[in-house]
Scaffold this motif. Structure first.
Motif, mmCIF file in Angstrom:
data_model
loop_
_atom_site.group_PDB
_atom_site.id
_atom_site.type_symbol
_atom_site.label_atom_id
_atom_site.label_comp_id
_atom_site.label_asym_id
_atom_site.label_seq_id
_atom_site.Cartn_x
_atom_site.Cartn_y
_atom_site.Cartn_z
ATOM 1 N N ASN A 188 0.823 -1.221 0.000
ATOM 2 C CA ASN A 188 0.000 0.000 0.000
ATOM 3 C C ASN A 188 0.857 1.272 0.000
ATOM 4 O O ASN A 188 0.346 2.370 0.179
ATOM 5 N N GLY A 189 2.154 1.111 -0.160
ATOM 6 C CA GLY A 189 3.055 2.262 -0.102
ATOM 7 C C GLY A 189 3.422 2.789 -1.483
ATOM 8 O O GLY A 189 2.841 2.385 -2.497
ATOM 9 N N PRO A 190 4.429 3.697 -1.523
ATOM 10 C CA PRO A 190 4.755 4.383 -2.777
ATOM 11 C C PRO A 190 5.677 3.584 -3.696
ATOM 12 O O PRO A 190 6.643 4.127 -4.217
ATOM 13 N N VAL A 191 5.440 2.290 -3.841
ATOM 14 C CA VAL A 191 6.212 1.508 -4.815
ATOM 15 C C VAL A 191 5.224 0.909 -5.809
ATOM 16 O O VAL A 191 4.041 0.755 -5.503
ATOM 17 N N PRO A 192 5.715 0.566 -7.022
ATOM 18 C CA PRO A 192 4.788 0.090 -8.059
ATOM 19 C C PRO A 192 3.916 -1.071 -7.565
ATOM 20 O O PRO A 192 4.357 -1.905 -6.769
ATOM 21 N N TYR A 193 2.697 -1.090 -8.065
ATOM 22 C CA TYR A 193 1.715 -2.092 -7.651
ATOM 23 C C TYR A 193 2.225 -3.504 -7.917
ATOM 24 O O TYR A 193 2.063 -4.387 -7.090
ATOM 25 N N GLU A 230 11.054 5.605 -14.445
ATOM 26 C CA GLU A 230 10.074 6.510 -13.822
ATOM 27 C C GLU A 230 10.161 6.490 -12.293
ATOM 28 O O GLU A 230 9.629 7.375 -11.638
ATOM 29 N N LEU A 231 10.853 5.498 -11.754
ATOM 30 C CA LEU A 231 10.983 5.465 -10.300
ATOM 31 C C LEU A 231 12.016 6.478 -9.788
ATOM 32 O O LEU A 231 12.135 6.698 -8.594
ATOM 33 N N TYR A 232 12.785 7.092 -10.704
ATOM 34 C CA TYR A 232 13.753 8.090 -10.277
ATOM 35 C C TYR A 232 13.321 9.504 -10.639
ATOM 36 O O TYR A 232 13.983 10.465 -10.281
ATOM 37 N N ALA A 233 12.221 9.612 -11.410
ATOM 38 C CA ALA A 233 11.867 10.910 -11.994
ATOM 39 C C ALA A 233 11.278 11.848 -10.941
ATOM 40 O O ALA A 233 10.431 11.459 -10.148
ATOM 41 N N ASN A 274 -2.846 18.355 -1.691
ATOM 42 C CA ASN A 274 -3.516 17.847 -2.888
ATOM 43 C C ASN A 274 -4.331 16.596 -2.611
ATOM 44 O O ASN A 274 -4.833 15.956 -3.539
ATOM 45 N N LYS A 275 -4.480 16.263 -1.342
ATOM 46 C CA LYS A 275 -5.319 15.123 -0.935
ATOM 47 C C LYS A 275 -4.979 13.860 -1.720
ATOM 48 O O LYS A 275 -5.819 13.263 -2.391
ATOM 49 N N ARG A 276 -3.712 13.475 -1.641
ATOM 50 C CA ARG A 276 -3.280 12.281 -2.365
ATOM 51 C C ARG A 276 -2.287 11.519 -1.498
ATOM 52 O O ARG A 276 -1.643 12.089 -0.621
ATOM 53 N N PRO A 277 -2.158 10.203 -1.765
ATOM 54 C CA PRO A 277 -1.095 9.457 -1.098
ATOM 55 C C PRO A 277 0.258 9.862 -1.676
ATOM 56 O O PRO A 277 0.314 10.574 -2.680
ATOM 57 N N SER A 278 1.350 9.429 -1.050
ATOM 58 C CA SER A 278 2.656 9.739 -1.626
ATOM 59 C C SER A 278 2.943 8.783 -2.772
ATOM 60 O O SER A 278 2.387 7.698 -2.853
ATOM 61 N N ARG A 279 3.822 9.198 -3.667
ATOM 62 C CA ARG A 279 4.123 8.415 -4.873
ATOM 63 C C ARG A 279 5.628 8.459 -5.108
ATOM 64 O O ARG A 279 6.333 9.282 -4.509
#
Lengths: 475, 282
Positions: free
Chosen positions: A257-262, B33-36, B81-86
């Motif tokens: 559920n965290g910020p890593v790809p699904y 995209e994981l580093y962008a 922005n009412k969003r989870p972190s990404r």
């Protein structure tokens, strides 16, 4: 000058060192637990005021994981590997040197973490130069044991414990390097991938080091203590190959559920659930081996530790796959539940196995019988009940926390903190009980080494000398 | 046969692990995209990076996560922005301090919730002055410049695509003259409905205000320099519009701005509550 070491010197050195780090590590754990009950305990005290929870906690985890358990594991490997392959340890001197390096690394770890050397990755906190010492220690042990296996005289099938030991020795250094910024001063990987590597290591150090050596030790000890052969060779094989297959991709379940790809999460969850296969296989095999010999448990403290450890192994490895599910993780993740889970694995399971192993090995390494049976019983009961109190307490605390956050969507967070206070108090008490048990243990070991009666193989209760198939070879 | 040969057993174990490395290490490492970074990614100043070092050194990440999960359980920790972190939120982080336990609150967007450096410094020195139930260690023993750096790091933990609130220095020094033009002409939507205002405000007061303003709401000495406002005293000298503005933007001295965590109606309810406090809680 050429030093000559008597047989078993390396194993003994690791046992004594491991016990020292266990005491120190558990005391740091208790100190951390007290800080959660009285956060102002050290405020204003010179020097001591620097040892806040955040500095003390990694000292606790590093010392019990790498000082105590890993030390005891090295002792186990040095004792059991030559015996299951029917040869002598390749070099006692190199083994003792590894023990010196190991203790040096742990001393440096303690000092550097207390002095603020934390590099910010869980279970990989130490500065890079200490990581090199730890890696060197590990490689020295691995070379020593591979040469021992290579020099074996019995050319038949390797005993199942040896599979686990060899598998652990070849995989662990790779996992360690990947999770410890490739042993470089600065991690070349930034962003969420840093966390993905951290948890690849953080979980697989359990899967490829703490689990296989612990399981291998049980495969050695159970037949020795019961006189029964291993229940099923087929289950042994399924258990071994499946755990080395399914454990590896599970690390990212720490980031569900965290910020890593699904997809990264999904792979981790799928493999975590598959862990049920090796675990249930191994547990079935262990209890099958106990068949007809349960009465021996009454008189043998090593068997008490082993049989309870297997129950806890079952519990922790049922929790693990369930916690990795997105819906369960939503409640349990970030809570004290996980702290409880970690303690079932590392204290209830693998430390208990090591207590049994030390009680078995020590008389054979020193030629002296265990000093006191009564103290053994005290050690077992204080450890067991102290641990159970801690486990139940943290598990309930975690559910209360998780439910509170779910209900409020994390609003009014501080009220959840306040709710934890009684649980934190109980946890500190349970820690003190556990430590008391280890004081009894330490005293018993000390008296055994200094004042134990002469020991001859096969004399202790339940330790019949077996020579049947599917048995570890040697004395 | 396999189990006769030690080298084969070791090789087998290694090959099985290689599968895991290929899928769960190598593949993610290759995802560009994981580093962008994007416009929301934190840009750390030199001082903030020094603060991050201290955060790491003191082990803050053992009790504070920095990840807002994709589930409603974490809603209160979401940013403006009412969003989870990404992943892009962490592009400038090395090490990345996601954390694994939430003994204390999540800090991913703490800079949006609590943008005042003074608040953080005061709180780091004496957390229990801000809330007696807190179990956070006191960091009063750290040198002033380290606390400053740590606070700088904490306020940089925010969604950088949203402009930070423009906050006045010290609310106590201001007069009605300082109230920004656009707030002067606002109408209180709850005017004349005190009962409704109290109903909305009361739970918020209990949950979010009494920790700093005291159970009696007469203000509290939080640090040597900072004293929170006495609501009874302010009710005498402030207009409802001024109170609404103060609640909305907060101050650099430490009053949090509630623009993003409370609705307009909730903020008006609080302003009404304060203005009429003598009548509500005589």
């Amino acid at each position: 000058m050429r030093l000559r070491y008597r047989e078993g010197a390396a194993a003994r050195a690791f046992i004594y060192g491991g016990l020292f780090w266990m005491f120190l590590g558990m005391l740091f754990g208790l100190f951390a637990a007290l800080l959660m009950v009285w956060p102002d305990l050290i405020v204003g005290l010179p020097v001591l005021e620097y040892f806040t929870f955040g500095r003390v906690r990694p000292v606790h985890t590093n010392l019990v994981l790498f000082g105590w358990l890993t030390g005891a594991y090295f002792a186990t490997l040095f004792y059991m590997t030559p015996r299951v392959v029917g040869s002598k340890l390749w070099s006692e001197g190199l083994g003792v040197f590894a023990a010196v390096l190991h203790n040096l690394a742990l001393a440096l770890t303690t000092v550097s973490l207390l002095a603020g050397g934390n590099v910010g990755r869980e279970y990989a906190e130490t500065p890079w130069y200490i990581k090199w010492i730890i890696t060197a220690t590990f490689l020295l042990v691995a070379v020593n044991l591979f040469m021992t296996v290579k020099n074996r005289t019995e050319k038949g099938e390797l005993y199942v414990s040896a599979w686990y030991f060899l598998g652990a020795l070849v995989t662990t250094p790779i996992i360690y390097a990947i999770g410890n910024q490739f042993l470089l001063p600065q991690n070349p990987v930034r962003g969420v991938n840093d966390a993905i590597l951290n948890w690849f290591y953080g979980h697989n150090i359990l899967g490829y080091w703490f689990t296989p050596v612990g399981v291998g030790a049980v495969y050695y000890l159970l037949p020795k203590l019961t006189g029964n052969p291993i229940y099923s060779h087929k289950l042994s094989m399924i258990g071994f190959w499946s755990i080395f297959w399914v454990y590896g991709p599970t690390g990212a379940h720490h980031l569900v559920n965290g910020p890593v790809p699904y997809w990264v999460q999904t792979i981790a969850i799928a493999f975590s659930v598959m862990l049920i296969i090796p675990v249930w296989t191994v547990v079935t095999n262990f209890y099958g081996t106990m068949k007809g010999k349960w009465h021996l448990v009454r008189d043998s403290v090593p068997l008490k530790f082993l049989t309870t450890a297997i129950v806890f192994y079952f519990i922790t490895c049922f929790q693990g796959p369930m916690q990795s599910l997105r819906s369960v993780s939503a409640i349990t993740h970030f809570t004290n539940w996980v702290v409880g889970h970690a303690h079932v694995a590392l204290l209830g399971t693998f430390s208990f196995i090591m207590y049994a192993a030390i009680y078995y090995m020590l008389p054979r390494l020193t030629g002296r019988a265990i000093y006191s049976k009564a103290l053994q019983e005290w050690h077992f009961h204080l450890s067991l009940w102290g641990f159970l109190l801690m486990f139940v307490d943290l598990t309930i605390a975690g559910l209360v926390q998780g439910a509170f956050w779910a209900q409020n969507q994390s609003a009014n967070f501080i009220e959840g903190v306040a709710m934890m206070r009684p649980y934190y108090i109980l946890r500190a008490i349970s820690g003190a009980v556990i430590i008391l048990g280890q004081v009894v243990f330490g005293w018993n070991v000390f008296k055994t080494v200094t004042a134990g009666k002469p020991f001859e193989t096969g004399q202790a209760a339940g330790e019949v000398a077996p020579a049947q198939a599917a048995q570890p070879a040697g004395a | 046969m396999l189990h006769r040969n030690a080298a084969l057993v070791a090789l087998g174990a290694f090959l099985l692990l290689s599968f895991a490395i290929a899928v769960t290490v190598a593949l993610p490492l290759m995802q560009e995209e994981l580093y962008a970074a994007d416009e929301a990614t934190p840009q750390y100043s030199e001082l903030a990076l020094k603060g991050k070092q201290i955060y790491q050194r003191e082990g803050c990440f053992y009790c504070h996560t920095q990840q807002v999960r994709t589930i409603p359980n974490d809603a209160a920790f979401q940013g403006p922005n009412k969003r989870p972190s990404r992943p892009s939120d962490y592009a400038n982080d090395n090490p990345v301090l996601l954390g694994t336990e939430r003994t204390g609150p999540d800090l991913k967007f703490v800079g949006d919730r609590l943008p005042s450096k003074d608040w953080h410094i005061g709180h780091l020195k004496n957390p229990r002055a801000y809330d007696p139930r807190s179990i956070m260690p006191s960091y009063a023993h750290l040198p002033e410049e380290e606390l400053e750096a740590l606070a700088e790091y904490l306020i940089s933990l925010r969604d950088w695509s949203v402009k930070p609130l423009q906050q006045p220095e010290r609310l106590a020094d201001l007069t009605e003259e300082d109230l920004p033009e656009e707030f002067r002409s606002l109408q209180n939507p709850l005017a004349g409905d005190l009962q409704r205002a109290v109903a909305i405000a009361e739970p918020i007061v209990a949950q979010s205000c009494v920790a700093c303003h005291g159970q009696d709401l007469r203000g509290k000495q939080l640090t040597e320099r900072v004293k929170s406002a006495d609501w009874y005293e302010r009710a005498q000298v402030r207009s409802e519009q001024f109170l609404y503005w103060a609640i909305t933007v907060g101050s650099k001295e430490g009053m949090p701005g509630w623009e993003r965590s409370l609705t307009e109606e909730q903020r008006w309810a609080l302003a009404t509550y304060i203005k009429n406090i003598q009548q509500i809680r005589p």
